[in-house]
Design a protein around this motif. Structure first.
Motif, PDB file in Angstrom:
ATOM      1  N   ILE A  39      41.217  33.054  36.535  1.00  0.00           N
ATOM      2  CA  ILE A  39      41.289  34.025  37.628  1.00  0.00           C
ATOM      3  C   ILE A  39      41.712  35.399  37.095  1.00  0.00           C
ATOM      4  O   ILE A  39      41.230  36.428  37.540  1.00  0.00           O
ATOM      5  CB  ILE A  39      42.282  33.549  38.715  1.00  0.00           C
ATOM      6  CG1 ILE A  39      41.706  32.350  39.476  1.00  0.00           C
ATOM      7  CG2 ILE A  39      42.617  34.667  39.696  1.00  0.00           C
ATOM      8  CD1 ILE A  39      42.694  31.674  40.410  1.00  0.00           C
TER       9      ILE A  39
ATOM     10  N   LEU B 273      37.743  33.614  44.693  1.00  0.00           N
ATOM     11  CA  LEU B 273      39.100  33.093  44.921  1.00  0.00           C
ATOM     12  C   LEU B 273      39.129  32.156  46.116  1.00  0.00           C
ATOM     13  O   LEU B 273      39.757  31.099  46.080  1.00  0.00           O
ATOM     14  CB  LEU B 273      40.062  34.244  45.193  1.00  0.00           C
ATOM     15  CG  LEU B 273      40.743  34.892  44.002  1.00  0.00           C
ATOM     16  CD1 LEU B 273      41.819  35.843  44.490  1.00  0.00           C
ATOM     17  CD2 LEU B 273      41.374  33.847  43.084  1.00  0.00           C
TER      18      LEU B 273
ATOM     19  N   SER C 113      40.117  39.465  37.416  1.00  0.00           N
ATOM     20  CA  SER C 113      41.096  40.291  38.118  1.00  0.00           C
ATOM     21  C   SER C 113      41.420  41.554  37.325  1.00  0.00           C
ATOM     22  O   SER C 113      41.413  42.664  37.854  1.00  0.00           O
ATOM     23  CB  SER C 113      42.353  39.465  38.364  1.00  0.00           C
ATOM     24  OG  SER C 113      43.428  40.284  38.725  1.00  0.00           O
TER      25      SER C 113
ATOM     26  N   PHE D 105      35.074  38.952  43.849  1.00  0.00           N
ATOM     27  CA  PHE D 105      36.334  38.375  43.394  1.00  0.00           C
ATOM     28  C   PHE D 105      37.013  37.608  44.529  1.00  0.00           C
ATOM     29  O   PHE D 105      37.474  36.475  44.361  1.00  0.00           O
ATOM     30  CB  PHE D 105      37.246  39.490  42.868  1.00  0.00           C
ATOM     31  CG  PHE D 105      38.537  39.003  42.291  1.00  0.00           C
ATOM     32  CD1 PHE D 105      38.547  38.114  41.229  1.00  0.00           C
ATOM     33  CD2 PHE D 105      39.749  39.424  42.802  1.00  0.00           C
ATOM     34  CE1 PHE D 105      39.744  37.657  40.688  1.00  0.00           C
ATOM     35  CE2 PHE D 105      40.945  38.974  42.271  1.00  0.00           C
ATOM     36  CZ  PHE D 105      40.939  38.092  41.218  1.00  0.00           C
ATOM     37  N   HIS D 106      37.015  38.237  45.710  1.00  0.00           N
ATOM     38  CA  HIS D 106      37.628  37.617  46.880  1.00  0.00           C
ATOM     39  C   HIS D 106      36.929  36.291  47.218  1.00  0.00           C
ATOM     40  O   HIS D 106      37.581  35.280  47.468  1.00  0.00           O
ATOM     41  CB  HIS D 106      37.540  38.575  48.066  1.00  0.00           C
ATOM     42  CG  HIS D 106      37.785  37.946  49.388  1.00  0.00           C
ATOM     43  ND1 HIS D 106      39.046  37.753  49.896  1.00  0.00           N
ATOM     44  CD2 HIS D 106      36.939  37.416  50.295  1.00  0.00           C
ATOM     45  CE1 HIS D 106      38.952  37.141  51.061  1.00  0.00           C
ATOM     46  NE2 HIS D 106      37.682  36.931  51.327  1.00  0.00           N
TER      47      HIS D 106
END
Ligand SMILES: [Cu+2]
Length: 302
Positions: A128, A74, A132, A70-71
């Motif tokens: 996003i 992003l 999340s 996820f990081h």
């Protein structure tokens, strides 16, 4: 006629410069990304921080895998947006400055453009939000646990209980004397008694604070949860690799907050069973002792 020629030349020149700047920027961005991806592996500590580390410690659980994914997603999204805005700014600066565009257009409002710059960011945010929320659900929804460990934060060390494995309890204190550190133990993170868990098993961690708020955090497992007096908090992890994973108290709790590390040793099922047998003998809990802290304080005061 000459004026038109000059303007056209200016425009072409402007466009060429923009392309050149854009190419160079892309090259720089690609180099940075490649470096980051490469260095990431080299300098990411496994279960502990490492020199020159520029990203997370290596993941050892499915939750941390997801956090890293996820990081990274992003990060690339942000880089793309930042570069896009930068390119627009460069185009404006090169093509529409007073020299290359002496008579500016008086056009205002463009419905299509205005709808686009509202809708596209909304779509990006929704895109996003989906992973999340999925990640949040994965973290907060504890699956059926194979074993439970209760971690009690105290000033300034951790006490561990294994309620499914009999009545034993032990304290885990930082090794203060450098001479007493094992060769593989990092300074300020090594402890006398590690919390031990079996590999590939879902471990439910219950946390509570004895007197003030502490927080139980292990970066490689992707967990961080407050240990609050009078209230049990819950989190979980499933370590997929054997090894020792270090964390620290992550809620300012007093003078020795920095010196109450968390060390989790992940071992095979067999090694875990042997450890439990030993632990039962070594740290058998005396049931006649008071179990709540208020009573314990009264006893010691008496
Ligand atoms: Cu603390």
């Amino acid at each position: 006629m000459r004026g038109i020629m000059r303007r056209t030349e200016g425009l072409i020149e402007g466009a060429t410069t923009t392309m050149l700047v854009f190419k160079r920027l892309t090259a720089v961005a690609v180099t940075i990304c490649a470096l980051m991806a490469g260095l990431d592996r080299v300098f990411a500590g496994d279960g502990r921080p490492s020199d020159w580390q520029i990203n997370f410690q290596q993941s050892a659980t499915p939750v941390m895998d997801d956090i890293v994914r996820f990081h990274t997603g992003l990060l690339y999204t942000i880089i793309a947006i930042a570069l896009f805005v930068l390119v627009l700014l460069v185009i404006v600066m090169v093509r529409f400055n007073a020299r290359s565009n002496p008579t500016p257009s008086r056009t205002t409002h463009n419905t299509l453009l205005e709808v686009a710059w509202t809708v596209i960011p909304v779509v990006i945010l929704v895109a996003i939000a989906v992973p999340s929320f999925r990640l949040l659900f994965l973290q907060l929804n504890t699956p059926t646990a194979d074993l439970t460990v209760k971690a009690t934060g105290k000033q300034w060390y951790w006490t561990y209980n294994y309620p499914d494995h009999g009545k034993f309890e032990f304290d885990s204190l930082m090794v203060r004397d450098k001479a007493k550190l094992r060769a593989d133990q990092p300074r300020l993170l090594g402890v006398d008694n590690e919390m031990v868990v079996p590999v590939n098993k879902t471990v439910r961690v219950l946390t509570i604070g004895a007197e003030v708020i502490h927080a139980f955090a292990v970066p490689s497992f992707g967990i961080k949860i407050d240990a609050i007096p009078g209230r049990i908090n819950e989190t979980w992890f499933k370590a997929t690799r054997e090894g020792i994973y270090y964390g620290q108290c992550s809620e300012l709790c007093g003078k020795d907050h920095a010196f109450m590390p968390i060390a989790v040793r992940v071992v095979s099922d067999q090694a875990f069973a042997t450890w439990v047998d030993e632990a039962k003998r070594k740290w058998a809990r005396d049931d006649s002792a008071p179990t709540n802290f208020a009573a314990a304080e009264q006893t010691t005061a008496r």
